[in-house]
Design an enzyme around this catalytic site. Structure first.
Site, PDB file in Angstrom:
ATOM      1  N   ASP A  34     -19.552 112.349 -40.226  1.00  0.00           N
ATOM      2  CA  ASP A  34     -19.320 112.942 -41.541  1.00  0.00           C
ATOM      3  C   ASP A  34     -20.188 114.174 -41.739  1.00  0.00           C
ATOM      4  O   ASP A  34     -19.751 115.171 -42.313  1.00  0.00           O
ATOM      5  CB  ASP A  34     -19.634 111.919 -42.643  1.00  0.00           C
ATOM      6  CG  ASP A  34     -18.608 110.805 -42.699  1.00  0.00           C
ATOM      7  OD1 ASP A  34     -17.635 110.859 -41.921  1.00  0.00           O
ATOM      8  OD2 ASP A  34     -18.778 109.878 -43.510  1.00  0.00           O
ATOM      9  N   LEU A  84     -14.629 115.378 -54.514  1.00  0.00           N
ATOM     10  CA  LEU A  84     -15.831 115.891 -55.177  1.00  0.00           C
ATOM     11  C   LEU A  84     -16.436 117.055 -54.413  1.00  0.00           C
ATOM     12  O   LEU A  84     -16.345 117.124 -53.182  1.00  0.00           O
ATOM     13  CB  LEU A  84     -16.877 114.780 -55.301  1.00  0.00           C
ATOM     14  CG  LEU A  84     -16.545 113.633 -56.261  1.00  0.00           C
ATOM     15  CD1 LEU A  84     -17.525 112.488 -56.068  1.00  0.00           C
ATOM     16  CD2 LEU A  84     -16.558 114.098 -57.698  1.00  0.00           C
ATOM     17  N   LYS A 119     -21.962 106.695 -53.925  1.00  0.00           N
ATOM     18  CA  LYS A 119     -20.678 107.195 -53.414  1.00  0.00           C
ATOM     19  C   LYS A 119     -20.266 106.256 -52.280  1.00  0.00           C
ATOM     20  O   LYS A 119     -20.754 106.357 -51.161  1.00  0.00           O
ATOM     21  CB  LYS A 119     -20.805 108.629 -52.910  1.00  0.00           C
ATOM     22  CG  LYS A 119     -19.473 109.266 -52.540  1.00  0.00           C
ATOM     23  CD  LYS A 119     -19.646 110.753 -52.211  1.00  0.00           C
ATOM     24  CE  LYS A 119     -18.290 111.401 -51.952  1.00  0.00           C
ATOM     25  NZ  LYS A 119     -17.605 110.871 -50.777  1.00  0.00           N
ATOM     26  N   LYS A 314     -25.093 114.513 -50.777  1.00  0.00           N
ATOM     27  CA  LYS A 314     -24.998 113.855 -49.476  1.00  0.00           C
ATOM     28  C   LYS A 314     -26.399 113.717 -48.870  1.00  0.00           C
ATOM     29  O   LYS A 314     -27.104 114.708 -48.697  1.00  0.00           O
ATOM     30  CB  LYS A 314     -24.100 114.668 -48.528  1.00  0.00           C
ATOM     31  CG  LYS A 314     -22.626 114.699 -48.909  1.00  0.00           C
ATOM     32  CD  LYS A 314     -22.002 113.329 -48.740  1.00  0.00           C
ATOM     33  CE  LYS A 314     -20.494 113.364 -48.796  1.00  0.00           C
ATOM     34  NZ  LYS A 314     -19.856 113.823 -47.587  1.00  0.00           N
TER      35      LYS A 314
END
Length: 667
Positions: A34, A84, A119, A314
């Site tokens: 990711d 998002l 998240k 993140k």
């Protein structure tokens, strides 16, 4: 960077993110992490901002990735399921909050409050309720159009079928698989020689997007609801208030939701989630900062892809250096020999790591790993530890090259790597590491068909030392079996009878039961028909075997290697002594009416199991295949036939019903 270079790099980046988005969203098989994908998107977004003349509505910076999978009905979302905006530092979060505060000041809003949530790393879905009853569920898809997965969502135990109030509401949630369940799933898949899921998110996505809801039902899916998309006849002032109401209605609401009054509280919440993420039972890929005031959200609005009232922070993947002390090999139940790294213990993402898998020989060579190396450890998806880098500059010359073993470290049988495969396998049929799996296969319905000797009973027999190899099945005593169950006399007698009946099985069942690599029921029948008894098969040479239709050189090699093993010879001798039949039954009235014809079966049949259909087709000289191609002669279509039927129709292949099939094999 000049305009020409920027244009070329933007084109290159768009192709890369499109490719990886397809792998991630559509195929549920990511090839990069990711974080690596996020960095590609950041570079693309920055270049498009710097060179606005090259911006495009088709860029994934401007739209949601993902497409509707073939076989699902399309669902148009009344309220789009947007993605998002990602940020990667607390400075970015501060900048975002400052813009929100500025917008609030412009609109004479005195105080802005926020909610910080985890998240969740899963697949987004919308759930629709009419009069409080669940009527439809859909995946996000491209944000505007998703897939109807209602039947699959009905298998998720934490989705209420009826709410407390009789309301019309659409909510959004994240379907996921917990960390523990993910590890169990991958462990089972490894034991069954199935491809492992890359991470929990893709396991959840692949499970929810199954065309057969019975497969989904077997997967441990869960869901957390995090938003109201639409509600009739009610109004809320705040997002936090909405979530409390959803919990009262029976929804499984995101358990981590922190109310924040200012940027200091937001930073504290983000840090708290980051510190405690290891303790969470579910995987996360960030923290979401949301404006709490719903009327202010309307003022802020959205872009084509993202809402302006929320942002996703993140967390950077945590990496630590440690020493690779040793590499040891473990033998799995299927005989796959897996190298394991023994590490100097190091704490990564909240847990102490002292060992991790090195997967296979290719992985070690690709990383150029040596025993004694300094390596960098990272937790993939915050669950599985992995070696991501070797610090070659820290080598001192004392490091040792590692070679995969040529013999099994458990039983001493040859260990081989077949062409085209990454795994190295133990070839010994009596290897203790493989014994449980080999026993389960030996007694299975398609093999020796010993009814009553299931996995639980086999596990008990092994634990009590009542069997130590496959042949011991035939020396089991009545009283030993009876001792496994309370009042087990009847059970013991039934199992003894079943074991004795299996001695009379046709040769093809014994060949199947031996578990020779690449040799299934179909090949076993061919071999039994040609060689008539086990001794003839043992003596068959490569040329003779590879000349048999549907056997070929790979299978021939596998058969020869198997019967060369001392363990195999020992087992065959023990089975003979136990009175197990080693002869093929005489075939009477050979009828090859389906010779040369290939069938594909799809859908559910009323009067046959798949195994029964296959046996009938083979009995009359035909063949079965799992996929439809131009070489297919007939597609036998039952109820709820799916994509195979569609493909057959497109290729113009003859489609037959169950009744028509019965007519073909009757008489």
């Amino acid at each position: 960077m000049d305009k020409k270079q920027a244009k070329e790099r933007i084109k290159e980046l768009r192709e890369q993110v499109e490719y990886h988005a397809k792998k991630y969203y559509d195929e549920d098989k990511p090839e990069i992490s990711d974080f690596e994908y996020d960095m590609l998107m950041v570079e693309l977004r920055n270049l498009e901002k710097e060179f606005p003349e090259f911006q495009s509505k088709e860029s994934l910076t401007q739209k949601v990735g993902g497409h509707v999978k073939e076989g699902f009905q399309k669902v148009t979302h009344e309220v789009p399921l947007q993605s998002l905006q990602d940020v990667f530092s607390l400075e970015d979060v501060k900048e975002y909050v400052m813009k929100i505060e500025q917008k609030a000041e412009e609109n004479k809003i005195e105080k802005v409050t926020y909610v910080v949530e985890t998240k969740i790393d899963g697949l987004s879905a919308a759930l629709e309720y009419k009069n409080g009853e669940f009527v439809r569920g859909a995946t996000r898809g491209n944000g505007l159009v998703g897939e109807d997965v209602t039947q699959n969502l009905k298998t998720v135990k934490t989705i209420p079928m009826k709410l407390k109030d009789s309301i019309d509401i659409t909510v959004r949630g994240e379907v996921f698989i917990s960390k523990d369940n993910f590890e169990k799933m991958n462990q089972e898949r490894e034991e069954n020689e199935e491809e492992l899921f890359a991470n929990a998110r893709n396991a959840a996505a692949g499970s929810l997007r199954q065309l057969n809801s019975k497969i989904t039902e077997k997967r441990p899916l869960d869901i957390y609801i995090f938003n109201v998309q639409k509600i009739e006849g009610m109004e809320f002032n705040s997002h936090y208030e909405e979530l409390e109401y959803l919990a009262e209605q029976g929804f499984n609401v995101n358990p981590v939701r922190i109310y924040c009054k200012n940027i200091e509280a937001i930073e504290k919440a983000i840090k708290q989630i980051g510190d405690e993420r290891e303790k969470l039972t579910f995987g996360i890929d960030g923290a979401v900062v949301k404006v709490d005031d719903l009327k202010f959200r309307e003022i802020l609005g959205t872009t084509a892809k993202t809402p302006r009232w929320a942002v996703a922070y993140k967390y950077p993947p945590e990496k630590k250096e440690t020493k690779l002390k040793d590499i040891v090999c473990q033998v799995g139940r299927t005989g796959v020999i897996t190298p394991m790294a023994i590490l100097e213990p190091v704490k990564v993402a909240g847990s102490t790591i002292s060992k991790t898998t090195l997967h296979n020989e290719d992985f070690i060579k690709e990383k150029q790993l040596k025993i004694g190396d300094t390596v960098v450890i990272q937790k993939a998806g915050d669950v599985i530890p992995e070696i991501v880098e070797v610090k070659k500059d820290k080598r001192n010359g004392n490091e040792v090259e590692f070679e995969m073993p040529k013999i099994c470290p458990v039983c001493g049988a040859p260990a081989i790597r077949e062409e085209g495969e990454a795994a190295i396998r133990c070839t010994g049929i009596e290897c203790p590491a493989k014994l449980f799996r080999n026993l389960v296969h030996f007694v299975s319905r398609e093999a020796m068909n010993i009814d009553g000797l299931g996995e639980n009973i086999i596990a008990q027999l092994l634990e009590k030392g009542l069997i130590e190899n496959i042949a011991n099945i035939y020396t089991l005593k009545f009283e030993d079996i009876a001792s496994l169950k309370k009042n087990g006399q009847k059970f013991a007698q039934n199992l003894v009878d079943s074991i004795n009946r299996s001695k009379e099985n046709d040769l093809y069942r014994l060949i199947t039961a031996l578990g020779i690599r690449h040799v299934g029921t179909k090949a076993s029948k061919l071999l039994a028909r040609k060689y008539k008894n086990i001794d003839n098969l043992i003596q068959a040479d490569f040329e003779d075997l590879s000349g048999i239709n549907d056997i070929g050189p790979i299978v021939a090699n596998s058969i020869i290697e198997f019967f060369r093993q001392e363990q195999t010879k020992d087992l065959i001798q023990r089975l003979k002594e136990a009175g197990v039949n080693i002869q093929a039954n005489e075939e009477e009235n050979v009828d090859n009416r389906l010779e040369g014809k290939t069938f594909v079966v799809t859908g559910s049949l009323e009067n046959y199991t798949r195994g029964e259909v296959t046996n009938l087709i083979e009995k009359f000289g035909g063949k079965t295949a799992s996929t439809v191609s131009k070489k297919t002669d007939y597609v036998l279509a039952g109820e709820e036939a799916g994509s195979k039927l569609t493909k057959a129709q497109n290729l113009g292949i003859t489609i037959i019903s169950e009744t028509e099939f019965q007519e073909m094999v009757s008489g």
